[in-house]
Scaffold this active site. Sequence first.
Site, mmCIF file in Angstrom:
data_model
loop_
_atom_site.group_PDB
_atom_site.id
_atom_site.type_symbol
_atom_site.label_atom_id
_atom_site.label_comp_id
_atom_site.label_asym_id
_atom_site.label_seq_id
_atom_site.Cartn_x
_atom_site.Cartn_y
_atom_site.Cartn_z
ATOM 1 N N GLU A 170 25.842 -33.743 41.054
ATOM 2 C CA GLU A 170 26.866 -34.743 41.468
ATOM 3 C C GLU A 170 27.629 -35.296 40.261
ATOM 4 O O GLU A 170 28.814 -35.624 40.444
ATOM 5 C CB GLU A 170 26.196 -35.870 42.250
ATOM 6 C CG GLU A 170 25.664 -35.443 43.615
ATOM 7 C CD GLU A 170 24.462 -34.508 43.532
ATOM 8 O OE1 GLU A 170 23.679 -34.669 42.579
ATOM 9 O OE2 GLU A 170 24.347 -33.616 44.371
ATOM 10 N N ASP A 214 21.277 -27.649 41.659
ATOM 11 C CA ASP A 214 20.877 -28.970 42.159
ATOM 12 C C ASP A 214 21.396 -30.055 41.217
ATOM 13 O O ASP A 214 21.847 -29.770 40.108
ATOM 14 C CB ASP A 214 19.341 -29.004 42.251
ATOM 15 C CG ASP A 214 18.815 -30.225 42.993
ATOM 16 O OD1 ASP A 214 19.575 -30.839 43.766
ATOM 17 O OD2 ASP A 214 17.629 -30.567 42.795
ATOM 18 N N ASP A 241 19.153 -34.036 50.573
ATOM 19 C CA ASP A 241 17.820 -34.531 50.942
ATOM 20 C C ASP A 241 17.820 -35.296 52.267
ATOM 21 O O ASP A 241 17.882 -36.520 52.295
ATOM 22 C CB ASP A 241 17.267 -35.423 49.834
ATOM 23 C CG ASP A 241 17.042 -34.633 48.560
ATOM 24 O OD1 ASP A 241 16.908 -33.399 48.638
ATOM 25 O OD2 ASP A 241 17.005 -35.257 47.479
HETATM 26 O O1 MIG Z 1 15.235 -35.308 42.207
HETATM 27 O O2 MIG Z 1 14.188 -30.118 42.505
HETATM 28 O O3 MIG Z 1 17.908 -32.089 46.765
HETATM 29 O O4 MIG Z 1 16.200 -29.987 47.354
HETATM 30 O O5 MIG Z 1 13.705 -29.903 46.001
HETATM 31 C C1 MIG Z 1 14.947 -34.355 43.175
HETATM 32 C C2 MIG Z 1 13.544 -31.000 43.350
HETATM 33 C C3 MIG Z 1 15.489 -33.016 42.747
HETATM 34 C C4 MIG Z 1 16.603 -32.629 44.850
HETATM 35 C C5 MIG Z 1 17.008 -31.573 45.812
HETATM 36 C C6 MIG Z 1 15.795 -30.990 46.456
HETATM 37 C C7 MIG Z 1 14.872 -30.427 45.393
HETATM 38 C C8 MIG Z 1 14.487 -31.527 44.423
HETATM 39 N N1 MIG Z 1 15.698 -32.095 43.824
#
Ligand code: MIG
Length: 818
Positions: free
Chosen positions: A431, A428, A504
């Site tokens: 980016e 996650d 998201d």
């Molecule tokens: O700032 O880890 O897209 O799927 O549950 C949010 C928490 C961070 C973003 C991800 C999402 C995930 C969430 N993350």
Amino acid sequence: MENKNTVNPELLPQKLVEDEEEFHHVNNPVTGLKPIVKKYLGAPTGAVQKGNKFFFTDGDAKVEVTVVTDEIIRVRLAPHSVFLDEFSYAVPKLENKVSLFGLREEETEYIVYTNIVNCHVRKKDFFISFSDNQNHVTSSDAVQMHWEENIKFGGYYVYCTKECQPEESFFGLGDKATELNLRGKRLKNWNTDAYSFAWNQDPLYRAIPFYISLNKGIAHGIFFDNTFRAEFDFGAEDPTKTSFWAEGGELQYYYIHGPHMMDVVKRYHVITGTHPMPPMWALGYHQCRWSYYPESKVRMVTKTFREQKIPCDGIYLDIDYMDGYRCFTWNRKYFPDPKKMIKELADQGFKTVVIIDPGIRVDDNYSVFKEGKEKKYFCRRCDDYFMEGHVWPGRCQFPDFTNPEVREWWGGLFDELVQLGVAGVWNDMNEPAVFGNGTFPDDVRHQYDGHRGSHRKAHNVYGMQMVRATYEGLRKLMKNKRPFTITRAGYSGVQRYSSVWTGDNVASWEHLKLGNIQIQRLSVSGISFCGTDIGGFSGEPDGELFTRWIQAGTFAPFMRAHSAGDTKEREPWSFGEPYTAINRKFIELRYRLLPYFYSAFWEHHRYGFPIIRPVVLQEQHEEGNQYRQDEFTYGDKMLICPVLEPGQKTRKVYLPKGKWYDFWSHELIEGGKEIVVLTPLDTIPVFVKAGSVIPEYPVMQYVGEKEIDEVKMNVYFTDTEVNSFIFEDYGETFAYEQDIYLEKKFVVRGKENKMTIQQSMEGLYTPRYENYHLNIVGLPFKPTRVIADNNDVKDFVISADKSIQLKLRKNFTQLVIS
Ligand code: MIG
């Protein structure tokens, strides 16, 4: 790197064509004025060949044309004759498989040719165009390639502008949040954490600089392999022009010949690779939520799946499993004994997938930080300060995943998680996402596998290199077992390391519709193994929306429900009846169709076919198909049209030409037209192409729950001849790389009173089961004789719905029904 000696010294320097046009992006930072001009290529003065590369110069700038394959030609521009290093994260190795190529000089142009394509370089003005071997021009420059000096950072802004034809359509570019056809849009590539993105919001999480053009039924592709901030304009600014440009790097693109869109997509896979085979369980259903903790919650959810008899393979732990969000640690209060928990979950068929983020907490008592600091693995700013930013753990530093040594280290950090039994890793925030600023500042430096650069160059590949490090590490640690990875960010080629989810999204009907487009678009952009957060990440779906999303998700290559932690419970049973029963029915269908889905995955992995395919990819010549974006096929045998509106009782579905069976009723329908289909809540339109053989497993609660002792083969009668392919192997090892697998081919032929099914196989794998259960649908006559390999089959049964049921040895070669 290109050798200087390749320039023919006899090429006379030519005057550059300079344009007075003003620079649009930034003023000259020194003078504050706008004196920077765009420079265009002048006329070429000659051509030089070196192997499969051809060089043209206008006396100062140089253009390289590389023949990559019979159908792929690469073009590069060096404004002052110095090309950048030949290095690309998207293209690991440039295969040169050309049967014949050469250079021809004509009065008005130079032509670099293969058997299939010509690249024309016009003598008058250096316009570059491409044509097929019938001299049909498929793509032409509308102006010369051009550039502007970048005073602030060095290098050049680089531009390419091609003609845009009145009826030209555009597809690809990854997961842009807009219509499938990109005609008339201008879009940006810069990986961005786009929480709750809106329709038309751009850019999103991934940068895939590859598009497909379709003009009057003829397709070609352009892959602009440049990792800097880039833009594409498909006739938005000027309807007669298609442009792409970047804020740095090289003007480098691959022209990929068609004429079929499918060929373009397959050839794009030749350059950038395909997904490795996933463990079969990863094609099952995954349940996720931010967050399932503590352990008792995880146990409650998994237990309920088994009690409710809703199949599920993947269970996810979001960031709260960690100690203070420190990667590679556990919160022992919530999870006192992870090994025991993961083992017990595994005994019930659940594979545990854990999240990982790139931000490493600055904390000298934390071993990962300490080691990374000592070994200088964290990114730094231009003046050597560490790149610091706040993310979930607080103040963080970030590994430079563009450094091979760092990737190796990162991969090794998964050792303990693998020992604990973790089966997959969810990457996650790559980016990369940073609170406040959004991402890293441009001046952060990267090692870039020895081709150093700033974050301007590395930003779009950062996430891909993170998940690459993860995948390669897991691959080593898991020995011969296939790792499962999922990533949010990516660049072209990320498919070699991971599946992708669209980030998201929102619990809205608009997002269900958008997600359906996004996965089709990702599929034609190299990323077949993709899916959306079923139900929508933020916001609250009602039972109907959730069920419609489960139905659509059943036919997404990656099927995972996920939700933000501040939403109501979101499991397949959370909405009560009738929703629970329908959700169960569809998740069960997913498990029944696993061998079909798995075969489609193999066709992707091995042959570069996208797993799901927009209708336009099947029938690019049919007028109107360039605007269809609801229906798609899974593989080439099943057509799916999800229901995307609330309260929808019927919907229109377009069936491509040929005969199709309604999957539910077995009604035979002639395609090539739109039909109206009933869409009560417990069904969505699904059709099977006549002549198909669709393999089916018994319903299982998870992959491997039961030994499969019989595979059902659903055979759909055709009055022509149709081939089907089925792939089988161990499902979780890399034995397939040693050719241990089985490829089966079925040929179904039919006449008004006879049907034959032939089976042939190739490969070294032997499935454990002995028999097929044949289910023959749509036979137009009442059978009296069934002969399998010259033996009479006596015990066949004609069911009430007129389908024929019979048992057959799995190695039969020919079945004749008359
Ligand atoms: O700032 O880890 O897209 O799927 O549950 C949010 C928490 C961070 C973003 C991800 C999402 C995930 C969430 N993350």
